[in-house]
Design a protein around this motif. Sequence first.
Motif, PDB file in Angstrom:
ATOM      1  N   GLN A 224      10.782 -27.076 -11.236  1.00  0.00           N
ATOM      2  CA  GLN A 224      10.459 -28.223 -11.989  1.00  0.00           C
ATOM      3  C   GLN A 224      11.366 -29.240 -12.603  1.00  0.00           C
ATOM      4  OE1 GLN A 224       7.893 -26.745 -14.113  1.00  0.00           O
ATOM      5  NE2 GLN A 224       8.570 -28.129 -16.251  1.00  0.00           N
ATOM      6  N   LYS A 225      12.821 -29.162 -11.965  1.00  0.00           N
ATOM      7  CA  LYS A 225      13.454 -30.147 -11.953  1.00  0.00           C
ATOM      8  C   LYS A 225      13.139 -31.583 -10.886  1.00  0.00           C
ATOM      9  CE  LYS A 225      17.934 -28.110 -12.673  1.00  0.00           C
ATOM     10  NZ  LYS A 225      19.186 -27.567 -12.140  1.00  0.00           N
ATOM     11  N   ARG A 226      11.912 -30.807  -9.978  1.00  0.00           N
ATOM     12  CA  ARG A 226      11.819 -32.056  -9.049  1.00  0.00           C
ATOM     13  C   ARG A 226      10.470 -33.064 -10.061  1.00  0.00           C
ATOM     14  NH1 ARG A 226      11.670 -31.002  -2.794  1.00  0.00           N
ATOM     15  NH2 ARG A 226      13.871 -31.315  -2.679  1.00  0.00           N
ATOM     16  N   LYS A 227       9.400 -32.340 -10.893  1.00  0.00           N
ATOM     17  CA  LYS A 227       8.269 -32.766 -10.867  1.00  0.00           C
ATOM     18  C   LYS A 227       9.317 -33.347 -12.329  1.00  0.00           C
ATOM     19  CE  LYS A 227       4.853 -28.905  -9.872  1.00  0.00           C
ATOM     20  NZ  LYS A 227       4.495 -27.781 -10.403  1.00  0.00           N
ATOM     21  N   GLU A 228      10.258 -33.063 -13.073  1.00  0.00           N
ATOM     22  CA  GLU A 228      10.787 -33.915 -13.904  1.00  0.00           C
ATOM     23  C   GLU A 228      11.293 -35.163 -13.718  1.00  0.00           C
ATOM     24  OE1 GLU A 228      13.549 -31.833 -16.785  1.00  0.00           O
ATOM     25  OE2 GLU A 228      12.336 -29.646 -17.214  1.00  0.00           O
ATOM     26  N   LYS A 229      11.659 -35.233 -12.655  1.00  0.00           N
ATOM     27  CA  LYS A 229      12.368 -36.184 -11.880  1.00  0.00           C
ATOM     28  C   LYS A 229      10.805 -37.215 -11.677  1.00  0.00           C
ATOM     29  CE  LYS A 229      15.348 -37.820  -8.401  1.00  0.00           C
ATOM     30  NZ  LYS A 229      15.881 -37.576  -7.451  1.00  0.00           N
ATOM     31  N   ALA A 230       9.683 -37.019 -11.313  1.00  0.00           N
ATOM     32  CA  ALA A 230       8.363 -37.286 -11.021  1.00  0.00           C
ATOM     33  C   ALA A 230       7.740 -37.847 -11.522  1.00  0.00           C
ATOM     34  CB  ALA A 230       7.826 -36.079  -9.350  1.00  0.00           C
ATOM     35  N   GLY A 231       8.150 -36.973 -13.313  1.00  0.00           N
ATOM     36  CA  GLY A 231       7.835 -37.075 -14.300  1.00  0.00           C
ATOM     37  C   GLY A 231       6.397 -36.848 -14.486  1.00  0.00           C
ATOM     38  N   LYS A 232       6.044 -35.383 -13.520  1.00  0.00           N
ATOM     39  CA  LYS A 232       5.371 -34.930 -13.810  1.00  0.00           C
ATOM     40  C   LYS A 232       5.476 -33.167 -14.430  1.00  0.00           C
ATOM     41  CE  LYS A 232       1.243 -33.178 -10.995  1.00  0.00           C
ATOM     42  NZ  LYS A 232       0.915 -32.490  -9.303  1.00  0.00           N
ATOM     43  N   TRP A 233       4.771 -32.513 -15.573  1.00  0.00           N
ATOM     44  CA  TRP A 233       5.196 -31.374 -15.530  1.00  0.00           C
ATOM     45  C   TRP A 233       3.834 -30.076 -16.303  1.00  0.00           C
ATOM     46  CZ3 TRP A 233       6.035 -35.798 -18.609  1.00  0.00           C
ATOM     47  CH2 TRP A 233       7.422 -36.413 -19.037  1.00  0.00           C
ATOM     48  N   ASP A 234       4.097 -29.036 -15.540  1.00  0.00           N
ATOM     49  CA  ASP A 234       2.666 -28.180 -15.318  1.00  0.00           C
ATOM     50  C   ASP A 234       3.017 -27.119 -16.872  1.00  0.00           C
ATOM     51  OD1 ASP A 234       1.645 -26.480 -15.011  1.00  0.00           O
ATOM     52  OD2 ASP A 234       3.035 -24.826 -14.421  1.00  0.00           O
ATOM     53  N   VAL A 235       1.870 -28.632 -18.116  1.00  0.00           N
ATOM     54  CA  VAL A 235       1.681 -28.630 -19.157  1.00  0.00           C
ATOM     55  C   VAL A 235       0.452 -27.214 -19.487  1.00  0.00           C
ATOM     56  CG1 VAL A 235       2.877 -30.204 -19.933  1.00  0.00           C
ATOM     57  CG2 VAL A 235       0.094 -30.520 -19.116  1.00  0.00           C
ATOM     58  N   PRO A 236       0.037 -26.499 -20.231  1.00  0.00           N
ATOM     59  CA  PRO A 236      -0.481 -25.929 -21.033  1.00  0.00           C
ATOM     60  C   PRO A 236      -1.968 -26.516 -20.786  1.00  0.00           C
ATOM     61  CG  PRO A 236       1.246 -25.548 -22.518  1.00  0.00           C
ATOM     62  CD  PRO A 236       1.557 -26.815 -21.990  1.00  0.00           C
ATOM     63  N   ILE A 237      -2.298 -27.996 -21.625  1.00  0.00           N
ATOM     64  CA  ILE A 237      -3.516 -28.859 -21.862  1.00  0.00           C
ATOM     65  C   ILE A 237      -2.927 -29.868 -20.345  1.00  0.00           C
ATOM     66  CG2 ILE A 237      -4.933 -29.843 -23.388  1.00  0.00           C
ATOM     67  CD1 ILE A 237      -3.123 -28.627 -25.154  1.00  0.00           C
ATOM     68  N   PRO A 238      -4.064 -29.884 -19.544  1.00  0.00           N
ATOM     69  CA  PRO A 238      -3.451 -31.228 -18.437  1.00  0.00           C
ATOM     70  C   PRO A 238      -4.451 -32.642 -18.587  1.00  0.00           C
ATOM     71  CG  PRO A 238      -4.936 -29.264 -17.466  1.00  0.00           C
ATOM     72  CD  PRO A 238      -4.234 -28.711 -18.572  1.00  0.00           C
ATOM     73  N   LYS A 239      -5.040 -31.811 -19.649  1.00  0.00           N
ATOM     74  CA  LYS A 239      -5.729 -33.354 -20.433  1.00  0.00           C
ATOM     75  C   LYS A 239      -6.579 -32.671 -21.362  1.00  0.00           C
ATOM     76  CE  LYS A 239      -8.479 -33.939 -15.172  1.00  0.00           C
ATOM     77  NZ  LYS A 239      -9.414 -33.729 -14.584  1.00  0.00           N
ATOM     78  N   VAL A 240      -6.380 -34.092 -22.068  1.00  0.00           N
ATOM     79  CA  VAL A 240      -6.657 -34.464 -23.236  1.00  0.00           C
ATOM     80  C   VAL A 240      -7.625 -35.975 -23.640  1.00  0.00           C
ATOM     81  CG1 VAL A 240      -4.783 -32.957 -24.294  1.00  0.00           C
ATOM     82  CG2 VAL A 240      -4.247 -35.254 -23.873  1.00  0.00           C
ATOM     83  N   ARG A 241      -8.276 -35.615 -24.741  1.00  0.00           N
ATOM     84  CA  ARG A 241      -9.293 -37.379 -24.654  1.00  0.00           C
ATOM     85  C   ARG A 241      -8.225 -38.011 -25.567  1.00  0.00           C
ATOM     86  NH1 ARG A 241     -12.504 -38.744 -29.284  1.00  0.00           N
ATOM     87  NH2 ARG A 241     -11.382 -36.913 -30.392  1.00  0.00           N
ATOM     88  N   ALA A 242      -8.794 -39.381 -25.096  1.00  0.00           N
ATOM     89  CA  ALA A 242      -7.658 -40.554 -25.426  1.00  0.00           C
ATOM     90  C   ALA A 242      -8.289 -40.419 -26.278  1.00  0.00           C
ATOM     91  CB  ALA A 242      -7.995 -41.701 -24.617  1.00  0.00           C
ATOM     92  N   VAL A 243      -6.829 -41.381 -27.742  1.00  0.00           N
ATOM     93  CA  VAL A 243      -7.441 -41.835 -28.831  1.00  0.00           C
ATOM     94  C   VAL A 243      -7.547 -43.012 -28.583  1.00  0.00           C
ATOM     95  CG1 VAL A 243      -6.967 -42.118 -31.691  1.00  0.00           C
ATOM     96  CG2 VAL A 243      -5.985 -39.504 -29.378  1.00  0.00           C
ATOM     97  N   ALA A 244      -9.057 -43.879 -29.440  1.00  0.00           N
ATOM     98  CA  ALA A 244      -8.427 -44.832 -29.220  1.00  0.00           C
ATOM     99  C   ALA A 244      -7.742 -46.044 -30.241  1.00  0.00           C
ATOM    100  CB  ALA A 244     -10.592 -45.089 -29.578  1.00  0.00           C
ATOM    101  N   ASP A 245      -8.096 -47.325 -30.347  1.00  0.00           N
ATOM    102  CA  ASP A 245      -6.681 -47.888 -31.259  1.00  0.00           C
ATOM    103  C   ASP A 245      -8.065 -47.836 -32.666  1.00  0.00           C
ATOM    104  OD1 ASP A 245      -5.215 -48.470 -29.290  1.00  0.00           O
ATOM    105  OD2 ASP A 245      -5.615 -50.600 -29.522  1.00  0.00           O
ATOM    106  N   ASP A 246      -8.831 -47.525 -33.038  1.00  0.00           N
ATOM    107  CA  ASP A 246      -9.612 -47.719 -34.140  1.00  0.00           C
ATOM    108  C   ASP A 246      -9.131 -46.480 -34.465  1.00  0.00           C
ATOM    109  OD1 ASP A 246     -11.327 -46.709 -32.042  1.00  0.00           O
ATOM    110  OD2 ASP A 246     -13.404 -47.351 -33.316  1.00  0.00           O
ATOM    111  N   GLN A 247      -9.378 -45.720 -33.911  1.00  0.00           N
ATOM    112  CA  GLN A 247      -8.360 -44.796 -34.765  1.00  0.00           C
ATOM    113  C   GLN A 247      -7.847 -44.177 -35.012  1.00  0.00           C
ATOM    114  OE1 GLN A 247      -9.799 -40.792 -31.815  1.00  0.00           O
ATOM    115  NE2 GLN A 247     -12.907 -41.432 -32.292  1.00  0.00           N
ATOM    116  N   MET A 248      -6.286 -44.566 -34.231  1.00  0.00           N
ATOM    117  CA  MET A 248      -5.076 -44.798 -34.162  1.00  0.00           C
ATOM    118  C   MET A 248      -4.415 -45.736 -35.343  1.00  0.00           C
ATOM    119  SD  MET A 248      -2.399 -43.394 -33.221  1.00  0.00           S
ATOM    120  CE  MET A 248      -2.792 -42.505 -31.823  1.00  0.00           C
TER     121      MET A 248
END
Length: 261
Positions: free
Chosen positions: A109-133
Motif C-alpha cells: 500500500q505504501k509503494r502504491k501511494e508513493k507511485a500515486g496509485k491506490w486500490d480503490v473501490p471505484i477504479p473507473k468513473v465517467r469524467a465530468v465535462a466543463d459545461d456540467q461543472m
Amino acid sequence: MPQHEHIELHKKRHGVRMDEMERSRKRQAREPHRIAKVARRSHGLAAKLFNQKRYKEKATMRKTLAMHEERNNKHANKNKDDDATALPAYLLDREGVSRAKVLSNTIKQKRKEKAGKWDVPIPKVRAVADDQMFKVMTSGKRKNKAWKRQVTKVCFVGDGFTRKAPKYERFIRPAALRFKKAHVTHPELQATFHLDILGVKKNPSSPLYTQLGVITKGTVVEVNVSELGLVTTTGKVVWGKYAQVTNNPELDGCINAVLLV
C-alpha cells in the motif's frame, strides 16, 4: 518580486484559458516527438550528455512501473500428512504449487501511494465535462464580460478560506455547496463514521477540479480518523487517511465515502 513568479501571479489574478487542459495535453503528447528530434540531431559531447540524462529518466520510469506491478512468489505446498499419504509413481514429480504475495499489504500500500496509485473501490468513473461543472457568470456594467465561472458541484475549502475580491475571483464556489464532513464507511469494521474532511487528494476528472477542491464521484479525499483510534505498527495515532467518494454529493446532499485501508 522574484524572477519567474509573475506568471503564477497572473494565473492567480486572471485565471487560465478555458482550453488550458487540452493545450497542455497536446503539448505533452508532442513532447516525445520533440525529444526524438533532439536525439537525432545532436552529436558529440551534447549527444553524450543528452543520452545520459535520458537514461536516468528511463530508469526512474522503470522503477515507478515496477512499483505498480504485483509480483507473485511460487512455493511448494507442504502438508502435514505428506509422509502418511502414498503417491503413485506418475505423481511423484508433481508438487502442489501455490502463489503467495511477496510483499505484505502495508508495504504494498505504501509503494502504491508513493507511485500515486491506490486500490480503490471505484477504479473507473465517467469524467465530468466543463459545461456540467461550471456555469458562466456575466459581469461588468453591461454584463458583457463572461470570464467568471460558478462551480455547480460540491466542493471543499479549508477553515481559513477567504474569497478573493470580485475583480480577481475567476471561480466562484457557493457557500451552500461547501462541505466539511463526510460519511465514511470502514470496510473491515462495517461501520460508518461522520468525519471531518482534511483536503481533496485527487479528482479523477481534472487536476483543475483537484485544485479547486471539487468533490464528485470517485474523488479521493483525506479525512480525519484520529477519533477512530487507529494506530501504526510503531504505536503512533493515525491522523489522516484517504477515502474514495462513492456517491454523487450534489444529488444526495451528503458525501458518502469508503476508507482505503
